[in-house]
Design a protein around this motif. Structure first.
Motif, mmCIF file in Angstrom:
data_model
loop_
_atom_site.group_PDB
_atom_site.id
_atom_site.type_symbol
_atom_site.label_atom_id
_atom_site.label_comp_id
_atom_site.label_asym_id
_atom_site.label_seq_id
_atom_site.Cartn_x
_atom_site.Cartn_y
_atom_site.Cartn_z
ATOM 1 N N MET A 114 0.884 -1.059 -0.022
ATOM 2 C CA MET A 114 0.012 -0.022 0.090
ATOM 3 C C MET A 114 0.971 1.348 -0.080
ATOM 4 S SD MET A 114 -2.924 0.982 2.678
ATOM 5 C CE MET A 114 -2.634 2.533 3.401
ATOM 6 N N ALA A 115 0.460 2.231 -0.611
ATOM 7 C CA ALA A 115 1.224 3.599 -0.677
ATOM 8 C C ALA A 115 0.005 4.493 -0.591
ATOM 9 C CB ALA A 115 1.734 3.673 -1.773
ATOM 10 N N GLU A 116 0.577 5.665 0.119
ATOM 11 C CA GLU A 116 -0.591 6.973 0.061
ATOM 12 C C GLU A 116 0.001 7.926 -0.701
ATOM 13 O OE1 GLU A 116 -1.526 7.400 4.219
ATOM 14 O OE2 GLU A 116 -2.949 5.613 4.143
ATOM 15 N N PHE A 117 -0.736 8.779 -1.286
ATOM 16 C CA PHE A 117 -0.331 10.124 -1.927
ATOM 17 C C PHE A 117 -1.286 11.095 -1.614
ATOM 18 C CE2 PHE A 117 1.113 6.369 -4.377
ATOM 19 C CZ PHE A 117 2.427 6.666 -4.670
ATOM 20 N N PRO A 156 -2.676 21.783 -12.132
ATOM 21 C CA PRO A 156 -2.339 20.533 -12.748
ATOM 22 C C PRO A 156 -1.558 19.698 -12.133
ATOM 23 C CG PRO A 156 -1.491 22.628 -13.809
ATOM 24 C CD PRO A 156 -1.935 22.987 -12.493
ATOM 25 N N TRP A 157 -1.779 18.298 -12.519
ATOM 26 C CA TRP A 157 -1.167 17.205 -11.706
ATOM 27 C C TRP A 157 0.485 17.500 -11.587
ATOM 28 C CZ3 TRP A 157 -2.894 11.768 -10.530
ATOM 29 C CH2 TRP A 157 -4.116 11.741 -10.458
ATOM 30 N N ARG A 158 1.023 18.055 -12.687
ATOM 31 C CA ARG A 158 2.426 18.223 -12.693
ATOM 32 C C ARG A 158 2.763 19.386 -11.545
ATOM 33 N NH1 ARG A 158 0.600 21.017 -17.196
ATOM 34 N NH2 ARG A 158 0.898 23.259 -17.170
ATOM 35 N N ASP A 159 1.833 20.112 -10.979
ATOM 36 C CA ASP A 159 2.236 21.235 -10.103
ATOM 37 C C ASP A 159 2.062 20.601 -8.625
ATOM 38 O OD1 ASP A 159 3.095 22.727 -12.034
ATOM 39 O OD2 ASP A 159 1.396 23.802 -12.095
ATOM 40 N N ARG A 160 1.688 19.319 -8.564
ATOM 41 C CA ARG A 160 1.344 18.846 -7.243
ATOM 42 C C ARG A 160 2.271 17.636 -6.980
ATOM 43 N NH1 ARG A 160 -5.032 17.361 -7.419
ATOM 44 N NH2 ARG A 160 -4.965 17.928 -9.739
ATOM 45 N N PRO A 161 3.099 17.856 -5.963
ATOM 46 C CA PRO A 161 4.529 16.980 -5.860
ATOM 47 C C PRO A 161 3.788 15.255 -5.608
ATOM 48 C CG PRO A 161 4.748 18.829 -4.373
ATOM 49 C CD PRO A 161 3.201 18.912 -5.170
ATOM 50 N N GLN A 162 2.813 15.192 -4.973
ATOM 51 C CA GLN A 162 2.354 13.773 -4.623
ATOM 52 C C GLN A 162 1.835 13.147 -5.779
ATOM 53 O OE1 GLN A 162 2.902 11.912 -1.533
ATOM 54 N NE2 GLN A 162 4.365 13.477 -1.507
ATOM 55 N N VAL A 220 2.698 13.908 -8.716
ATOM 56 C CA VAL A 220 3.603 13.410 -9.679
ATOM 57 C C VAL A 220 4.306 12.324 -9.147
ATOM 58 C CG1 VAL A 220 6.209 14.141 -10.244
ATOM 59 C CG2 VAL A 220 4.281 15.758 -10.163
ATOM 60 N N LYS A 221 4.427 11.930 -7.967
ATOM 61 C CA LYS A 221 4.947 10.774 -7.257
ATOM 62 C C LYS A 221 3.966 9.582 -7.758
ATOM 63 C CE LYS A 221 7.807 12.381 -3.418
ATOM 64 N NZ LYS A 221 7.907 12.217 -1.987
ATOM 65 N N LEU A 222 2.738 10.008 -7.536
ATOM 66 C CA LEU A 222 1.936 8.732 -7.927
ATOM 67 C C LEU A 222 1.992 8.466 -9.364
ATOM 68 C CD1 LEU A 222 -0.684 7.117 -7.905
ATOM 69 C CD2 LEU A 222 -2.037 8.930 -8.220
ATOM 70 N N LEU A 223 2.075 9.279 -10.345
ATOM 71 C CA LEU A 223 2.309 9.085 -11.617
ATOM 72 C C LEU A 223 3.554 8.155 -12.105
ATOM 73 C CD1 LEU A 223 0.729 12.104 -13.273
ATOM 74 C CD2 LEU A 223 -0.338 9.947 -13.149
ATOM 75 N N GLN A 224 4.481 8.744 -11.498
ATOM 76 C CA GLN A 224 5.843 7.882 -11.473
ATOM 77 C C GLN A 224 5.826 6.453 -10.982
ATOM 78 O OE1 GLN A 224 8.414 10.766 -9.409
ATOM 79 N NE2 GLN A 224 8.903 11.845 -11.090
ATOM 80 N N SER A 225 5.378 6.285 -10.040
ATOM 81 C CA SER A 225 4.932 5.114 -9.472
ATOM 82 C C SER A 225 4.307 3.949 -10.328
ATOM 83 C CB SER A 225 4.110 5.094 -8.064
ATOM 84 O OG SER A 225 5.090 5.695 -7.021
ATOM 85 N N PHE A 229 1.805 -1.213 -4.929
ATOM 86 C CA PHE A 229 0.506 -1.321 -4.764
ATOM 87 C C PHE A 229 -0.175 -1.630 -6.295
ATOM 88 C CE2 PHE A 229 1.739 2.949 -6.225
ATOM 89 C CZ PHE A 229 0.947 3.254 -7.448
ATOM 90 N N ASP A 230 -1.452 -2.406 -6.230
ATOM 91 C CA ASP A 230 -1.968 -2.779 -7.323
ATOM 92 C C ASP A 230 -3.312 -2.189 -7.924
ATOM 93 O OD1 ASP A 230 -0.093 -5.262 -7.447
ATOM 94 O OD2 ASP A 230 -1.463 -6.137 -6.046
ATOM 95 N N ALA A 231 -3.749 -1.163 -7.090
ATOM 96 C CA ALA A 231 -4.825 -0.322 -7.363
ATOM 97 C C ALA A 231 -4.877 1.130 -7.099
ATOM 98 C CB ALA A 231 -6.059 -1.026 -7.051
ATOM 99 N N VAL A 232 -5.530 1.842 -7.755
ATOM 100 C CA VAL A 232 -5.572 3.232 -7.120
ATOM 101 C C VAL A 232 -6.973 3.604 -6.826
ATOM 102 C CG1 VAL A 232 -5.392 5.851 -7.813
ATOM 103 C CG2 VAL A 232 -3.674 3.968 -8.579
#
Length: 53
Positions: A1-4, A14-20, A22-27, A35-38
């Protein structure tokens, strides 16, 4: 599990301006992610665009 969570960030940014976000998209691109689902608790928090039904 991961939390963003981007606290104190407007969903209007925009998502690119929200650090978490960006981390989610990179993950998502990582095959070894922990994790397997969002799950989005409130779709309004994920996007500022309206979702059409």
């Amino acid at each position: 599990m991961a939390e963003f969570f981007d606290t104190n960030r407007s969903r209007r940014l925009p998502w690119r301006d929200r650090p978490q976000a960006v981390k989610l998209l990179q993950s998502l691109a990582d095959p070894d992610r922990t994790f397997d689902a969002v799950v989005v608790g409130e779709y309004e928090r994920a996007t500022s665009r309206r979702i059409r039904r």
